[in-house]
Enzyme design. Structure first.
Site, PDB file in Angstrom:
ATOM      1  N   ARG A   1      58.771   7.981  10.374  1.00 54.51           N
ATOM      2  CA  ARG A   1      59.294   6.826  11.094  1.00 54.51           C
ATOM      3  C   ARG A   1      60.660   6.408  10.548  1.00 54.51           C
ATOM      4  O   ARG A   1      60.805   6.166   9.352  1.00 54.51           O
ATOM      5  CB  ARG A   1      58.292   5.670  10.959  1.00 54.51           C
ATOM      6  CG  ARG A   1      58.763   4.362  11.504  1.00 54.51           C
ATOM      7  CD  ARG A   1      58.804   4.367  13.016  1.00 54.51           C
ATOM      8  NE  ARG A   1      59.038   3.024  13.535  1.00 54.51           N
ATOM      9  CZ  ARG A   1      59.283   2.782  14.817  1.00 54.51           C
ATOM     10  NH1 ARG A   1      59.336   3.761  15.698  1.00 54.51           N
ATOM     11  NH2 ARG A   1      59.478   1.539  15.217  1.00 54.51           N
TER      12      ARG A   1
ATOM     13  N   PRO B   1      15.834 -10.520  10.270  1.00 53.04           N
ATOM     14  CA  PRO B   1      16.704 -11.583  10.776  1.00 53.04           C
ATOM     15  C   PRO B   1      16.879 -12.720   9.754  1.00 53.04           C
ATOM     16  O   PRO B   1      17.953 -13.294   9.648  1.00 53.04           O
ATOM     17  CB  PRO B   1      15.968 -12.073  12.024  1.00 53.04           C
ATOM     18  CG  PRO B   1      15.185 -10.882  12.483  1.00 53.04           C
ATOM     19  CD  PRO B   1      14.809 -10.128  11.254  1.00 53.04           C
ATOM     20  N   ASN B   2      15.844 -13.035   8.982  1.00 50.88           N
ATOM     21  CA  ASN B   2      15.961 -14.126   8.017  1.00 50.88           C
ATOM     22  C   ASN B   2      15.850 -13.662   6.573  1.00 50.88           C
ATOM     23  O   ASN B   2      15.582 -14.450   5.668  1.00 50.88           O
ATOM     24  CB  ASN B   2      14.892 -15.196   8.316  1.00 50.88           C
ATOM     25  CG  ASN B   2      15.164 -15.847   9.662  1.00 50.88           C
ATOM     26  OD1 ASN B   2      16.284 -16.283   9.946  1.00 50.88           O
ATOM     27  ND2 ASN B   2      14.153 -15.858  10.517  1.00 50.88           N
TER      28      ASN B   2
ATOM     29  N   LEU C   1      14.657  -2.564   5.718  1.00 53.85           N
ATOM     30  CA  LEU C   1      14.510  -3.611   4.709  1.00 53.85           C
ATOM     31  C   LEU C   1      14.943  -4.965   5.299  1.00 53.85           C
ATOM     32  O   LEU C   1      14.185  -5.938   5.281  1.00 53.85           O
ATOM     33  CB  LEU C   1      15.366  -3.256   3.484  1.00 53.85           C
ATOM     34  CG  LEU C   1      15.512  -4.315   2.403  1.00 53.85           C
ATOM     35  CD1 LEU C   1      14.181  -4.537   1.690  1.00 53.85           C
ATOM     36  CD2 LEU C   1      16.572  -3.905   1.365  1.00 53.85           C
TER      37      LEU C   1
ATOM     38  N   GLU D   1      24.494  -2.803   2.794  1.00 53.88           N
ATOM     39  CA  GLU D   1      23.902  -2.368   1.518  1.00 53.88           C
ATOM     40  C   GLU D   1      24.340  -3.263   0.362  1.00 53.88           C
ATOM     41  O   GLU D   1      24.680  -2.787  -0.717  1.00 53.88           O
ATOM     42  CB  GLU D   1      24.221  -0.887   1.251  1.00 53.88           C
ATOM     43  CG  GLU D   1      23.563  -0.006   2.292  1.00 53.88           C
ATOM     44  CD  GLU D   1      23.448   1.449   1.871  1.00 53.88           C
ATOM     45  OE1 GLU D   1      23.246   1.714   0.676  1.00 53.88           O
ATOM     46  OE2 GLU D   1      23.546   2.310   2.752  1.00 53.88           O
TER      47      GLU D   1
ATOM     48  N   HIS E   1      52.123   1.071   9.890  1.00 52.24           N
ATOM     49  CA  HIS E   1      52.293   1.649  11.227  1.00 52.24           C
ATOM     50  C   HIS E   1      52.846   0.640  12.229  1.00 52.24           C
ATOM     51  O   HIS E   1      53.194   1.015  13.355  1.00 52.24           O
ATOM     52  CB  HIS E   1      50.958   2.182  11.760  1.00 52.24           C
ATOM     53  CG  HIS E   1      50.543   3.507  11.194  1.00 52.24           C
ATOM     54  ND1 HIS E   1      50.134   3.669   9.899  1.00 52.24           N
ATOM     55  CD2 HIS E   1      50.479   4.747  11.757  1.00 52.24           C
ATOM     56  CE1 HIS E   1      49.825   4.941   9.684  1.00 52.24           C
ATOM     57  NE2 HIS E   1      50.032   5.617  10.789  1.00 52.24           N
ATOM     58  N   GLY E   2      52.881  -0.642  11.861  1.00 55.76           N
ATOM     59  CA  GLY E   2      53.416  -1.666  12.769  1.00 55.76           C
ATOM     60  C   GLY E   2      52.656  -1.689  14.084  1.00 55.76           C
ATOM     61  O   GLY E   2      51.433  -1.522  14.104  1.00 55.76           O
TER      62      GLY E   2
ATOM     63  N   ILE F   1      19.202  -1.846  11.356  1.00 60.73           N
ATOM     64  CA  ILE F   1      18.692  -0.657  10.672  1.00 60.73           C
ATOM     65  C   ILE F   1      19.441   0.595  11.147  1.00 60.73           C
ATOM     66  O   ILE F   1      19.379   0.957  12.323  1.00 60.73           O
ATOM     67  CB  ILE F   1      17.170  -0.491  10.897  1.00 60.73           C
ATOM     68  CG1 ILE F   1      16.429  -1.798  10.543  1.00 60.73           C
ATOM     69  CG2 ILE F   1      16.647   0.685  10.077  1.00 60.73           C
ATOM     70  CD1 ILE F   1      16.685  -2.339   9.150  1.00 60.73           C
TER      71      ILE F   1
END
Lengths: 380, 257
Positions: A269, A128-129, A125, A364, A339-340, A157
């Site tokens: 941790r 580029p433009n 679908l 989408e 998690h740093g 696609i």
């Protein structure tokens, strides 16, 4: 009101969960690192009937419902969003339009191999433009004798390099209001004049194939017109509505994974002599993540349920896609934060969730387009 | 061939298990088909596909066990039987299970019964052999290969890592060990078809069994989790000193030497 999954849906969930954990998860880091589409995994998914969940048995499908399909997308995306994306695109975009709009002949010839998992389909679908403005499609299809001659270019696609069947949208004329009339065509990839290249180097979703399609005087028999020539625009809007449910499910999968990883890490941790899960700053993040995951999942399930009941689901699908994908991004972002320094490293996987989640807010229909869809449904 | 699989619903030992008042907390546990029984289901399907016949999966339990039976049907079994003891039985043991199944098999035409080597919850490995004994048919435990030709059966059995080859005949009961086969995932079409396959529910009354006939021979005194593993210790320094220290620890601390 009943929030309980049916026995079949529960079985689908545990089967896909197990398959994802055992077969896909051990390869998720490698799939991302090497940006390699896992052909063998899709072959196995096809054999298990995953690619045909929402299609009837007579077209090679499994005879399941949209909700089961959404559950499968979530479980796969929880371990590998790239695989989840290619899966969702193959079913919702590659195969579904043929099921929705195809003739009996087209379903037998083109849907069957897709639903039974021996081939992948792809939906062309975007150009580029012509991104959010799909009405600005420049690809043309001209009827000459008994064939349509298609010329144009499609970009971004999903799965096209591995597809056997493309669905291509093209302008076939102007309607009474002077607007482009868009139609859809089924184009086998081996048709002369079709060139598919995959040169994108992406931020995330690296294991999902993304390709460009160039159509140069591609001739397909006029029987390959999909659905009503004058309703192509409406048809792909409906297709995208359905696709949004699966992208929402994909978001839920990533967000669920981010929550699980973060909770486990926060418990293990230790800083200042305690598990960081005992600090409110971390607890609040985890509480928000858990809440949003559950809300997103409920919205996805509701949209899927509406579709299965044959009710209108356009607004709810946009809710689901918008909220679940933004939840995925927020949760993945917080997962990296929890998690740093380790979270910034590939080995800990949460950085991948963040990169993968970003695509969901764009593909989408961007988040902005979802808000427009919702506003339109509100009567704006 | 008439093939039966004895299937048990167990909690998943890879998920979190909590014990409340000397009982496993069922609300927080995840339930699965006993993994060794998955080998039995897979083998039953393969034998049926090779020799014809039908596979019936049998379990003793309550309504919740239906999910595991349906899963076995989705994998490819033909029929399922749930012996529902929820109302009639508080506590059972291997004796109870064997007596119930003896009554179930009474008068049935049976060629092959497959069970798991052990159930991962209580790991007794007794039910299979007990039933074979009650039915008066031969049994082989922990099998890793099963070849059937007419009524002649050739079996490879795992004996602590070695292989024993056994020849026997049908009717027969076997218990299945890891390595026998690679259990398949239920396919989507299989899952959808499972709801149309017959699942019969029967009660102890239907088997003419009273509570006294099957009263457990054992009592469970307590259930507890193993003590949490203490952190390990890494010895450092010269290898010679490390060895000395290790020997001294084994002798004096651990008292295993």
């Amino acid at each position: 009101m009943n929030f309980e999954l049916s026995k079949e849906q529960q079985m689908v969930k545990s089967m896909v969960h197990e398959f994802a954990e055992e077969v896909i998860k051990p390869r998720a880091i490698e799939i991302d690192e090497q940006a390699k589409f896992p052909v063998d995994i899709f072959k196995q998914m096809g054999e298990l009937g995953l690619l045909g969940i929402p299609f009837p048995e007579k077209y090679g499908g499994s005879g399941g419902d949209t909700l089961s399909y959404a559950i499968a997308v979530e479980e796969i995306s929880r371990v590998c969003a790239s695989t989840g994306l290619s899966y969702a695109a193959a079913v919702s975009l590659g195969a579904s339009p043929i099921y929705y709009f195809g003739t009996e002949e087209q379903k037998k010839q083109f849907l069957k191999p897709l639903a039974s998992g021996v081939a992948l389909g792809s939906f062309g679908l975007t150009e580029p433009n012509a991104g959010s403005d799909a009405g600005g499609t420049a690809t043309t299809a001209v009827l000459k004798d008994d064939s349509y001659i298609i010329n144009g270019e499609k970009c971004f696609i999903t799965n096209a390099s591995y597809a056997e069947t493309l669905i291509i949208t093209a302008v076939t004329g102007k309607n009474d209001k002077g607007k482009n009339m868009i139609s859809a065509f089924i184009v086998p990839v081996d048709t002369v004049g079709v060139t598919i290249t995959s040169n994108y180097d992406k931020l995330g979703m690296r294991g999902s194939d993304t390709a460009e399609i160039v159509l140069n005087n591609v001739s397909v028999p006029k029987e390959n017109l999909l659905g009503d020539a004058s309703k192509g625009f409406k048809q792909f809007l409906y297709t995208l509505d359905g696709g949004r449910i699966s992208i929402g499910a994909l978001g839920v999968g990533i967000a669920q994974a981010a929550l699980e990883k973060s909770l486990q890490y926060a418990k293990e941790r230790k800083q200042f002599g305690k598990s960081i899960s005992s600090f409110q700053a971390i607890q609040f993040k985890l509480a928000d993540m858990a809440m949003e995951v559950e809300l997103a999942r409920n919205m996805v399930h509701k949209a899927a349920w509406l579709k299965d009941k044959g009710k209108s689901f356009s607004k709810e699908a946009a809710f689901a896609k918008l909220f679940a994908t933004e939840t995925a991004f927020r949760s993945a972002n917080q997962a990296v934060q929890i998690h740093g320094g380790y979270g910034y490293m590939r080995e800990y996987e949460v950085e991948r969730y963040l990169r993968d989640a970003k695509l969901l807010e764009i593909g989408e229909g961007t988040s902005e387009i979802q808000r427009l869809v919702i506003a339109r449904q509100l009567g704006c | 061939m008439k093939i039966y699989v004895l299937l048990k619903r167990t909690f998943d030992t890879e998920e979190k298990i909590s014990v409340v008042n000397g009982q496993i907390d069922e609300d927080s546990a995840e339930f699965i088909i006993n993994p060794y029984d998955e080998y039995a289901v897979e083998e039953a399907i393969q034998q049926r596909d090779a020799h014809g016949g039908e596979v019936t999966v049998v379990t003793i339990g309550n309504e919740d066990s239906e999910k595991q039976l349906r899963t076995a049907l989705a994998i490819g079994a033909d029929k399922a039987v749930l012996i529902n003891t929820e109302e009639d039985l508080d506590d059972g043991d291997q004796f109870t299970t064997a007596k119930i199944l003896e009554a179930f098999f009474d008068g049935k035409d049976v060629d092959l019964i497959l069970a798991g080597n052990v159930a991962i919850d209580e790991a007794s490995g007794q039910v299979g052999p007990r039933i074979a004994d009650l039915l008066g048919i031969p049994y082989v435990t922990t099998i890793t290969s099963l070849k059937i030709d007419g009524t002649a059966v050739n079996i490879e059995k795992d004996v602590e890592g070695d292989v024993e080859v056994i020849e026997t005949t049908l009717p027969l009961l076997v218990t299945c060990q890891q390595g026998l086969n690679e259990p398949r995932y239920p396919s989507l079409p299989g899952i959808m078809k499972a709801k149309k396959k017959p699942l019969e529910e029967i009660y102890l009354d239907d088997l003419d069994l009273g509570e006294d006939d099957i009263e457990a021979k054992t009592k469970t005194i307590d259930i507890f989790l193993p003590p949490e593993k203490a952190g390990g210790r890494v010895l450092e320094g010269d290898v010679k000193d490390q060895v000395k220290e290790l020997v001294s620890l084994l002798k004096n601390d651990a008292k295993v030497m």
